[in-house]
Design a protein around this motif. Structure first.
Motif, mmCIF file in Angstrom:
data_model
loop_
_atom_site.group_PDB
_atom_site.id
_atom_site.type_symbol
_atom_site.label_atom_id
_atom_site.label_comp_id
_atom_site.label_asym_id
_atom_site.label_seq_id
_atom_site.Cartn_x
_atom_site.Cartn_y
_atom_site.Cartn_z
ATOM 1 N N ASN A 72 9.639 2.809 -0.442
ATOM 2 C CA ASN A 72 11.014 3.251 -0.191
ATOM 3 C C ASN A 72 12.033 2.348 -0.889
ATOM 4 O O ASN A 72 13.098 2.073 -0.369
ATOM 5 C CB ASN A 72 11.279 3.313 1.324
ATOM 6 C CG ASN A 72 12.478 4.170 1.663
ATOM 7 O OD1 ASN A 72 12.862 5.050 0.914
ATOM 8 N ND2 ASN A 72 13.094 3.897 2.803
ATOM 9 N N GLY A 73 11.674 1.859 -2.075
ATOM 10 C CA GLY A 73 12.563 0.980 -2.823
ATOM 11 C C GLY A 73 12.514 -0.463 -2.390
ATOM 12 O O GLY A 73 13.182 -1.309 -2.965
ATOM 13 N N CYS A 74 11.732 -0.769 -1.347
ATOM 14 C CA CYS A 74 11.609 -2.129 -0.824
ATOM 15 C C CYS A 74 10.223 -2.685 -1.109
ATOM 16 O O CYS A 74 9.327 -1.974 -1.538
ATOM 17 C CB CYS A 74 11.795 -2.146 0.699
ATOM 18 S SG CYS A 74 13.414 -1.651 1.282
ATOM 19 N N LEU A 75 10.062 -3.950 -0.808
ATOM 20 C CA LEU A 75 8.738 -4.545 -0.733
ATOM 21 C C LEU A 75 8.332 -4.508 0.723
ATOM 22 O O LEU A 75 9.050 -5.017 1.585
ATOM 23 C CB LEU A 75 8.756 -6.000 -1.208
ATOM 24 C CG LEU A 75 9.190 -6.248 -2.642
ATOM 25 C CD1 LEU A 75 9.235 -7.741 -2.911
ATOM 26 C CD2 LEU A 75 8.264 -5.550 -3.611
ATOM 27 N N ARG A 76 7.220 -3.865 1.011
ATOM 28 C CA ARG A 76 6.707 -3.844 2.382
ATOM 29 C C ARG A 76 5.588 -4.874 2.439
ATOM 30 O O ARG A 76 4.566 -4.739 1.774
ATOM 31 C CB ARG A 76 6.196 -2.468 2.759
ATOM 32 C CG ARG A 76 5.615 -2.426 4.167
ATOM 33 C CD ARG A 76 5.385 -1.043 4.661
ATOM 34 N NE ARG A 76 4.388 -0.336 3.880
ATOM 35 C CZ ARG A 76 3.940 0.880 4.189
ATOM 36 N NH1 ARG A 76 4.436 1.513 5.241
ATOM 37 N NH2 ARG A 76 3.036 1.464 3.448
ATOM 38 N N ALA A 77 5.802 -5.919 3.226
ATOM 39 C CA ALA A 77 4.849 -7.013 3.316
ATOM 40 C C ALA A 77 4.188 -7.011 4.685
ATOM 41 O O ALA A 77 4.849 -6.809 5.706
ATOM 42 C CB ALA A 77 5.558 -8.347 3.090
#
Length: 100
Positions: A72-77
């Motif tokens: 979603n355009g983010c970094l999911r960590a």
């Protein structure tokens, strides 16, 4: 009152009384073009490489992440918690600042 007359009202009440889930959204405006060919199968090596670079950057910043992916355009960590489990945290891909 017939069933047909109160069903829409009940559905509307249910939809508007449930709080909306907050979904982080980041604006990854680094540009570039990505073309992928194929059907199914494993992720492309360039996506894997980018995820590994993002993971290394977050770790350098002190984030104890076990894996990172673009979402979603983010970094999911997926970050290890002090209790031993994992939690999801979101980071801006340009600044690596946490997004809430």
């Amino acid at each position: 009152m017939t069933m047909k007359s109160w069903v829409p009202a009940v559905l509307a009440l249910a939809v508007f009384s449930v709080p909306a889930m907050a979904t982080p959204f980041c604006n990854d405006d680094r540009g570039g073009v990505s073309i992928t060919f194929g059907v199914g199968g494993p992720r492309s090596s360039s996506e894997f490489d980018q995820n590994q670079l993002d993971l290394m950057q977050l770790r350098r910043m002190g984030v104890d992440a076990s894996s990172v992916e673009r979402w979603n355009g983010c970094l999911r960590a997926f970050v290890r918690s002090p209790s031993g489990g994992e939690i999801m945290e979101y980071y801006d891909p340009n600044t690596f600042r946490q997004v809430f």
